[in-house]
Design a protein around this motif. Structure first.
Motif, mmCIF file in Angstrom:
data_model
loop_
_atom_site.group_PDB
_atom_site.id
_atom_site.type_symbol
_atom_site.label_atom_id
_atom_site.label_comp_id
_atom_site.label_asym_id
_atom_site.label_seq_id
_atom_site.Cartn_x
_atom_site.Cartn_y
_atom_site.Cartn_z
ATOM 1 N N VAL A 27 -22.531 -64.313 32.098
ATOM 2 C CA VAL A 27 -22.911 -64.132 33.506
ATOM 3 C C VAL A 27 -24.398 -63.805 33.615
ATOM 4 O O VAL A 27 -25.108 -64.315 34.488
ATOM 5 C CB VAL A 27 -22.037 -63.029 34.156
ATOM 6 N N ALA A 28 -24.920 -62.967 32.694
ATOM 7 C CA ALA A 28 -26.342 -62.622 32.728
ATOM 8 C C ALA A 28 -27.207 -63.861 32.487
ATOM 9 O O ALA A 28 -28.235 -64.054 33.154
ATOM 10 C CB ALA A 28 -26.640 -61.542 31.686
ATOM 11 N N ASN A 29 -26.800 -64.693 31.535
ATOM 12 C CA ASN A 29 -27.551 -65.929 31.274
ATOM 13 C C ASN A 29 -27.562 -66.833 32.496
ATOM 14 O O ASN A 29 -28.599 -67.405 32.862
ATOM 15 C CB ASN A 29 -26.953 -66.681 30.079
ATOM 16 N N MET A 30 -26.388 -66.981 33.123
ATOM 17 C CA MET A 30 -26.312 -67.828 34.306
ATOM 18 C C MET A 30 -27.146 -67.236 35.444
ATOM 19 O O MET A 30 -27.808 -67.968 36.185
ATOM 20 C CB MET A 30 -24.847 -67.998 34.746
ATOM 21 N N ALA A 31 -27.142 -65.918 35.602
ATOM 22 C CA ALA A 31 -27.926 -65.282 36.672
ATOM 23 C C ALA A 31 -29.418 -65.516 36.443
ATOM 24 O O ALA A 31 -30.164 -65.796 37.385
ATOM 25 C CB ALA A 31 -27.621 -63.783 36.730
ATOM 26 N N GLY A 32 -29.851 -65.432 35.183
ATOM 27 C CA GLY A 32 -31.262 -65.694 34.879
ATOM 28 C C GLY A 32 -31.642 -67.129 35.218
ATOM 29 O O GLY A 32 -32.712 -67.383 35.794
#
Length: 184
Positions: A27-32
């Protein structure tokens, strides 16, 4: 992943933490990536606004038909790079989705393997639990038998009698040999 209505036991805290950590990373990668896309879209909007403002200024100061084609070409050139970047990002999203799907499938397979291993361990423990009374009875019978038979076996010959601390003697009346212990 497991259905909530299934009879599978719940994941351990460590497995849940690991799964949540992996999902958090995804999720953090996608948010970035979404943040980067938002910045690119803001840049595109800014470029579009600047181009529109330039077109209106040119229209006001010159012949619109004459400079319209020139402005259109400039807009196409300015937007081509941005559109190319957007296409690249879109293909990156598709790749990320596939990688995420693969990672989640791997996690599901690992979870199922761990659950199966736990089920097998529980079945094995249950089998041993059912065997414990029989093992205890056998051990008690063996200990009782050895308690009775071992001293008799040792006392049945001269070497065994000596090991027990006795003396091997022949009786005067019957002539039979026996292991004799003296107090003393």
């Amino acid at each position: 992943m497991s259905n909530p209505g299934s009879a599978h036991p719940a994941l351990s805290d460590a497995a849940l933490r690991e799964t949540l950590d992996l999902l958090g990373t995804v999720v953090a990668n996608m948010a970035g990536k979404l943040d980067r896309h938002g910045q690119i879209l803001a840049d595109v909007q800014k470029a579009t606004t600047e181009s529109r403002d330039a077109a209106q200024a040119a229209k006001a100061h010159s012949d619109p038909q004459r400079y319209g084609r020139h402005i259109g070409q400039e807009l196409d050139r300015a937007l081509d790079a941005t559109l190319d970047r957007l296409k690249t990002l879109q293909s990156g999203f598709a790749t990320d989705r596939q990688e995420t799907r693969r990672s989640l499938n791997d996690l599901v397979r690992q979870e199922e393997a761990v659950l199966q291993h736990l089920r097998d361990d529980l079945e094995e423990a249950g089998r041993w639990k059912r065997r414990i009374p029989f093992i205890a009875i056998f051990g008690l019978a063996l200990a009782l038998g050895l308690t009775i038979a071992l001293p008799r076996f040792f006392a049945g010959n001269g070497v065994g009698c000596a090991v027990l601390g006795g003396e091997w003697l022949r009786g005067p009346e019957t002539g039979k040999q026996a292991c004799v212990f003296y107090a003393g």
